[in-house]
Design an enzyme around this catalytic site. Sequence first.
Site, short mmCIF file in Angstrom:
data_model
loop_
_atom_site.label_atom_id
_atom_site.label_comp_id
_atom_site.label_asym_id
_atom_site.label_seq_id
_atom_site.Cartn_x
_atom_site.Cartn_y
_atom_site.Cartn_z
N HIS A 129 -23.22 3.20 12.14
CA HIS A 129 -24.19 4.12 11.52
C HIS A 129 -23.73 4.58 10.12
CE1 HIS A 129 -21.64 7.41 13.35
NE2 HIS A 129 -21.96 8.00 12.21
N ASP A 160 -21.70 0.91 18.23
CA ASP A 160 -21.68 1.62 16.94
C ASP A 160 -20.42 1.28 16.15
OD1 ASP A 160 -22.62 3.29 14.93
OD2 ASP A 160 -21.69 5.08 15.77
N SER A 192 -16.94 10.35 10.61
CA SER A 192 -17.38 9.18 11.37
C SER A 192 -16.71 7.91 10.86
CB SER A 192 -18.90 9.01 11.27
OG SER A 192 -19.56 10.01 11.98
N LEU A 202 -27.32 -10.74 33.21
CA LEU A 202 -27.89 -11.18 34.48
C LEU A 202 -29.42 -11.26 34.43
CD1 LEU A 202 -25.86 -9.33 37.27
CD2 LEU A 202 -26.08 -11.79 36.95
N VAL A 253 -31.47 -8.41 35.11
CA VAL A 253 -32.01 -7.55 36.16
C VAL A 253 -31.96 -6.09 35.71
CG1 VAL A 253 -31.34 -9.08 38.05
CG2 VAL A 253 -29.73 -7.33 37.26
#
Length: 537
Positions: A150, A180, A255, A310, A312
């Site tokens: 970000h 991120d 960050s 998978l 699902v």
Amino acid sequence: MYEQRNSQSAKQNVILKTKAINRLRLWYVGAAAIFLMGVGVAAGLIIAAWNVKAEKPLATNVAPESLSASFAEVARRVEPAVVNIDTKTNAELNASGKTSQAQKNGKSDGEDEDSSILEYFRKQLPVRPSYSVGSGFIVDSKGYILTNYHVVEDTNKITVRLQSGEEYIAETVGTDEQTDVAVLKITAGRELPAVKLGDSGAAQVGDWVLAVGSPFGLDQTVTAGIISKVEREAPFATNFQKFIQTDAAINRGNSGGPLVNMNGEVVGINSQIATSTGDYNGIGFALPSNAASYVYNQILQNGRVKRGFLGVSLDSIKPEFAKVYDLPEAKGALVTAVADEKGAAASAGLQENDIITKFNGQTVSTAQDLISKVAATMPNEQVEIVFLRENNNKLEQKTVRITLGERPVTRDGKVLKPRPEKPVEVVKNEQQLGLSLTDLTPQLISQNKLNGQKGVLVKEIDPNGIIADVRASAGRDLAINKNDLITRVNRVSVTNTDDFAAIVNKFKPGDAVVLHVARYDAASKKIQTRIVQFTFQ
């Protein structure tokens, strides 16, 4: 008489001597016993003390100056590798030249003309770029840098500034929205100072850590704190983000900076803060270094992160489900839908309501645990899955070999949510759960695209009922919503409101409840199913 007296006197002397000797013997025995007891106690204390020393000693006598010196040494080692990141994004003005309807509302023709003139002059103004700041750290002397995605998202220029003041234009090697993380590269023409990625799995609650970065653009800022929690799931986190929580001060601009241990090793990338003001509130989150290292290596090798898939939808087995389905413990991942008809799971024959208990020999504890295990496996790799399938009201164990697909990634890394449907007429009110229900009719089946489905449709949810409480604790997407179709209650299929009421009216406080819920998903154009698990109160 004299001899007799002497004889009696001699006998008395012997008796007195014997008694004295016996008393002396008893005293010696007692003294010896007390001595041995003392030796035993002392030995016990020595052994106990030795055992305490054998364990990890508590660092309660660390002098403040020693701790200060440790902080200073760690900062001295780490700071040269921490970089300030400045990003630039061109801001675009509305090029259409049209005035919005909101601007026109309530204005006369003259005012509308004035707005058009102002809009014309606004378009003549030069485009003003927007700037932001962040942090990062060098992990390879060749110039490879780790930061948050970000920090550099949607930017067209990234400038990296070193501790020495040197500035370089960075290129983006690769990014991973799911964690991120972004990998940047600068070319300095020389070896650069770098930090080592440590083992975040060894981090413990209470460990001292330092956060280094550029809060509010103030580069090379160091703050100290402890690890408050590991494996923390935070709001808005993805399936691949379980954070290290710390009380080291982290603010805007931090960050992408490193969270380091007292060995000077990076144990996390500072990524988020929990705050009511937008700034430091004592709760910061760092992506563990082990997760960052995996992403970093994948990007260097493949240019992107490849994860197994998978195909699902899953939900975790909770105590209520385990109780209703006679499972020995609340572990496993329930297949609520086979989302990809051509995916790995569908090709291998996995079905809705299968309970996956093992993945490649490893026990599956929750849905999140299975997602992590699958994602950590490379696509096209064959794996073994053990699952339970219900047959004639019994769960049978089965094993299947599956070749994993590759996990798709959307623009924001999230799955589209179902669109809301129109409300339907109330037929019956199930007061115990706080639900207003209706039987299915051909019109409702067509209106809600529930062809081939059987069950009872939810019209309204009482805000004071049990289901409302479940929604509040589990979240709207994991509970029951208006226009959902309830198809099963505690392993029993329901086709109308009478069936549903007959089951629910037998519930007692403390009973486990498992509801199977279906709904048409407008995004995928399929019926999506899930389970809702709770305890009847």
